[in-house]
Scaffold this motif. Structure first.
Motif, PDB file in Angstrom:
ATOM      1  N   HIS A  96       0.809  -1.222   0.000  1.00  0.00           N
ATOM      2  CA  HIS A  96       0.000   0.000   0.000  1.00  0.00           C
ATOM      3  C   HIS A  96       0.840   1.270   0.000  1.00  0.00           C
ATOM      4  O   HIS A  96       0.262   2.357  -0.024  1.00  0.00           O
ATOM      5  N   SER A  97       2.141   1.150   0.037  1.00  0.00           N
ATOM      6  CA  SER A  97       2.988   2.313   0.325  1.00  0.00           C
ATOM      7  C   SER A  97       4.041   2.569  -0.751  1.00  0.00           C
ATOM      8  O   SER A  97       5.151   3.001  -0.441  1.00  0.00           O
ATOM      9  N   VAL A  98       3.694   2.339  -2.006  1.00  0.00           N
ATOM     10  CA  VAL A  98       4.647   2.606  -3.087  1.00  0.00           C
ATOM     11  C   VAL A  98       4.607   4.104  -3.384  1.00  0.00           C
ATOM     12  O   VAL A  98       3.593   4.633  -3.853  1.00  0.00           O
ATOM     13  N   ASP A  99       5.703   4.784  -3.113  1.00  0.00           N
ATOM     14  CA  ASP A  99       5.702   6.242  -3.200  1.00  0.00           C
ATOM     15  C   ASP A  99       6.854   6.818  -4.017  1.00  0.00           C
ATOM     16  O   ASP A  99       7.065   8.030  -4.016  1.00  0.00           O
ATOM     17  N   ARG A 100       7.587   5.933  -4.706  1.00  0.00           N
ATOM     18  CA  ARG A 100       8.698   6.441  -5.508  1.00  0.00           C
ATOM     19  C   ARG A 100       9.038   5.433  -6.596  1.00  0.00           C
ATOM     20  O   ARG A 100       8.781   4.228  -6.454  1.00  0.00           O
ATOM     21  N   ARG A 115       7.506 -14.326  -8.513  1.00  0.00           N
ATOM     22  CA  ARG A 115       6.066 -14.536  -8.404  1.00  0.00           C
ATOM     23  C   ARG A 115       5.491 -15.084  -9.704  1.00  0.00           C
ATOM     24  O   ARG A 115       6.024 -14.807 -10.783  1.00  0.00           O
ATOM     25  N   GLU A 116       4.382 -15.784  -9.570  1.00  0.00           N
ATOM     26  CA  GLU A 116       3.663 -16.250 -10.751  1.00  0.00           C
ATOM     27  C   GLU A 116       2.499 -15.329 -11.101  1.00  0.00           C
ATOM     28  O   GLU A 116       1.981 -15.372 -12.214  1.00  0.00           O
ATOM     29  N   THR A 117       2.069 -14.512 -10.142  1.00  0.00           N
ATOM     30  CA  THR A 117       0.962 -13.583 -10.364  1.00  0.00           C
ATOM     31  C   THR A 117       1.418 -12.165 -10.036  1.00  0.00           C
ATOM     32  O   THR A 117       2.327 -11.966  -9.217  1.00  0.00           O
ATOM     33  N   PRO A 118       0.793 -11.153 -10.632  1.00  0.00           N
ATOM     34  CA  PRO A 118       1.193  -9.773 -10.344  1.00  0.00           C
ATOM     35  C   PRO A 118       0.961  -9.399  -8.881  1.00  0.00           C
ATOM     36  O   PRO A 118       0.056  -9.904  -8.221  1.00  0.00           O
ATOM     37  N   LEU A 119       1.786  -8.512  -8.402  1.00  0.00           N
ATOM     38  CA  LEU A 119       1.668  -7.968  -7.056  1.00  0.00           C
ATOM     39  C   LEU A 119       0.771  -6.739  -7.095  1.00  0.00           C
ATOM     40  O   LEU A 119       0.996  -5.818  -7.888  1.00  0.00           O
ATOM     41  N   ASP A 120      -0.256  -6.705  -6.256  1.00  0.00           N
ATOM     42  CA  ASP A 120      -1.119  -5.525  -6.176  1.00  0.00           C
ATOM     43  C   ASP A 120      -0.366  -4.370  -5.529  1.00  0.00           C
ATOM     44  O   ASP A 120       0.314  -4.541  -4.508  1.00  0.00           O
ATOM     45  N   VAL A 121      -0.506  -3.188  -6.122  1.00  0.00           N
ATOM     46  CA  VAL A 121       0.217  -2.008  -5.656  1.00  0.00           C
ATOM     47  C   VAL A 121      -0.751  -0.840  -5.501  1.00  0.00           C
ATOM     48  O   VAL A 121      -1.554  -0.557  -6.393  1.00  0.00           O
ATOM     49  N   PHE A 122      -0.661  -0.179  -4.357  1.00  0.00           N
ATOM     50  CA  PHE A 122      -1.331   1.095  -4.138  1.00  0.00           C
ATOM     51  C   PHE A 122      -0.255   2.178  -4.158  1.00  0.00           C
ATOM     52  O   PHE A 122       0.771   2.042  -3.482  1.00  0.00           O
ATOM     53  N   VAL A 123      -0.492   3.239  -4.895  1.00  0.00           N
ATOM     54  CA  VAL A 123       0.432   4.371  -4.886  1.00  0.00           C
ATOM     55  C   VAL A 123       0.066   5.271  -3.706  1.00  0.00           C
ATOM     56  O   VAL A 123      -1.063   5.766  -3.622  1.00  0.00           O
ATOM     57  N   GLN A 124       1.002   5.446  -2.803  1.00  0.00           N
ATOM     58  CA  GLN A 124       0.756   6.301  -1.639  1.00  0.00           C
ATOM     59  C   GLN A 124       0.995   7.754  -2.018  1.00  0.00           C
ATOM     60  O   GLN A 124       2.031   8.115  -2.571  1.00  0.00           O
ATOM     61  N   ILE A 125       0.023   8.605  -1.671  1.00  0.00           N
ATOM     62  CA  ILE A 125       0.068  10.022  -2.013  1.00  0.00           C
ATOM     63  C   ILE A 125       0.303  10.843  -0.749  1.00  0.00           C
ATOM     64  O   ILE A 125      -0.316  10.609   0.286  1.00  0.00           O
ATOM     65  N   ASP A 129       2.371  17.102   0.652  1.00  0.00           N
ATOM     66  CA  ASP A 129       3.716  17.138   0.048  1.00  0.00           C
ATOM     67  C   ASP A 129       4.832  17.154   1.091  1.00  0.00           C
ATOM     68  O   ASP A 129       5.899  17.726   0.871  1.00  0.00           O
ATOM     69  N   ASP A 130       4.587  16.506   2.240  1.00  0.00           N
ATOM     70  CA  ASP A 130       5.613  16.376   3.275  1.00  0.00           C
ATOM     71  C   ASP A 130       6.334  15.050   3.067  1.00  0.00           C
ATOM     72  O   ASP A 130       5.792  13.995   3.375  1.00  0.00           O
ATOM     73  N   PRO A 131       7.570  15.074   2.551  1.00  0.00           N
ATOM     74  CA  PRO A 131       8.265  13.824   2.236  1.00  0.00           C
ATOM     75  C   PRO A 131       8.602  12.989   3.459  1.00  0.00           C
ATOM     76  O   PRO A 131       8.805  11.777   3.349  1.00  0.00           O
ATOM     77  N   ASP A 132       8.652  13.600   4.628  1.00  0.00           N
ATOM     78  CA  ASP A 132       9.024  12.862   5.826  1.00  0.00           C
ATOM     79  C   ASP A 132       7.948  11.876   6.263  1.00  0.00           C
ATOM     80  O   ASP A 132       8.226  10.938   7.013  1.00  0.00           O
ATOM     81  N   ARG A 133       6.724  12.050   5.792  1.00  0.00           N
ATOM     82  CA  ARG A 133       5.631  11.171   6.208  1.00  0.00           C
ATOM     83  C   ARG A 133       5.299  10.130   5.141  1.00  0.00           C
ATOM     84  O   ARG A 133       4.369   9.350   5.291  1.00  0.00           O
ATOM     85  N   GLY A 134       6.058  10.117   4.070  1.00  0.00           N
ATOM     86  CA  GLY A 134       5.821   9.148   3.017  1.00  0.00           C
ATOM     87  C   GLY A 134       4.774   9.640   2.046  1.00  0.00           C
ATOM     88  O   GLY A 134       3.941  10.477   2.357  1.00  0.00           O
ATOM     89  N   GLY A 135       4.839   9.108   0.839  1.00  0.00           N
ATOM     90  CA  GLY A 135       3.871   9.477  -0.180  1.00  0.00           C
ATOM     91  C   GLY A 135       4.498  10.286  -1.295  1.00  0.00           C
ATOM     92  O   GLY A 135       5.382  11.113  -1.071  1.00  0.00           O
ATOM     93  N   VAL A 136       4.027  10.047  -2.502  1.00  0.00           N
ATOM     94  CA  VAL A 136       4.499  10.801  -3.652  1.00  0.00           C
ATOM     95  C   VAL A 136       3.799  12.149  -3.685  1.00  0.00           C
ATOM     96  O   VAL A 136       2.629  12.274  -3.297  1.00  0.00           O
ATOM     97  N   ALA A 137       4.518  13.175  -4.122  1.00  0.00           N
ATOM     98  CA  ALA A 137       3.900  14.497  -4.262  1.00  0.00           C
ATOM     99  C   ALA A 137       2.788  14.426  -5.302  1.00  0.00           C
ATOM    100  O   ALA A 137       2.875  13.678  -6.280  1.00  0.00           O
TER     101      ALA A 137
END
Length: 227
Positions: A96-100, A115-125, A129-137
């Motif tokens: 759930h925390s893909v941010d870069r 893996r044989e199946t794709p990995l589900d990914v959530f882009v964290q926002i 826009d505070d980079p210290d807390r995680g998340g893509v701008a």
């Protein structure tokens, strides 16, 4: 576990208030720093989605749970180091925390190999826009979503965010809903929204959350992170 019933009732009531079906919302029980026995109990009670923050802690729980661990859908919900990608893809159902971009590429390469199946990914926002807390701008969201969607070993599932400290949660989740719609315009299958925790799940559900990440309301206050 009366706490589980209470959380499920909260989700159901929040859905009813906006005309949603509670079946649309997945409860991800966050068990970080809790013993593997708590995971086993939740699984026996029908909670099939478990959230963790640290790869090394999941590894310990996998060992302790043995075969039962295979029945669980593991969600990585904390900030993830790229050097953990090879390990995470071997057991995780979703991150759930893909941010870069670097992390997306590491997960994609590892998933393609292991893996044989794709990995589900959530882009964290990052809603502030505070980079210290995680998340893509916000301004870099589209590019990151495109990068994830272009890799066959990943499935762009949707977006995730945590409201900024002190923010109006309804306003924060409304903004996340808008950004989700922008991502879906380019990637129609990315229809999931990971939002809402113990204190604010009702607001998140009102604004379209499909995955609520709940720990304290289920298992009480946890000790500081370990491992």
């Amino acid at each position: 576990m009366t706490a589980l019933g209470a959380v499920r009732a909260r989700i159901s009531n929040a859905c009813e208030s906006v005309g949603r079906d509670a079946a649309e919302v997945t409860l991800v029980a966050v068990t970080k720093t809790c013993p593997a026995a708590d995971v086993a109990t939740l699984a026996r009670l029908g909670v099939g989605d478990i959230g963790e923050s640290k790869d090394q802690e999941v590894r310990r729980k996998l060992d302790e749970l043995g075969e039962q661990a295979r029945t669980i859908r593991w969600h990585l919900v904390g900030r993830l180091q790229t050097n953990k990608a090879k390990s995470v893809v071997t057991y995780a159902s979703a991150v759930h925390s893909v941010d870069r971009l670097k992390l997306a590429r590491s997960l994609a390469d590892a998933a393609q190999e292991h893996r044989e199946t794709p990995l589900d990914v959530f882009v964290q926002i990052s809603l502030d826009d505070d980079p210290d807390r995680g998340g893509v701008a916000v301004g870099e969201l589209a590019a990151l979503a495109d990068a994830v969607a272009q890799r066959p070993s990943l499935r762009l599932r949707g977006v995730m965010a945590v409201p900024p400290m002190g923010a109006d949660v309804d306003a924060a989740f409304a903004r996340l809903a808008e950004l989700s719609q922008q991502v879906r315009a380019a990637h129609p299958g990315a229809d999931a929204v990971s939002a809402g925790m113990s204190d604010d799940l009702e607001a998140a559900v009102r604004h379209g959350s499909t995955h609520v990440r709940v720990g304290t309301a289920l298992l009480g206050r946890r000790s500081p992170d370990v491992g």
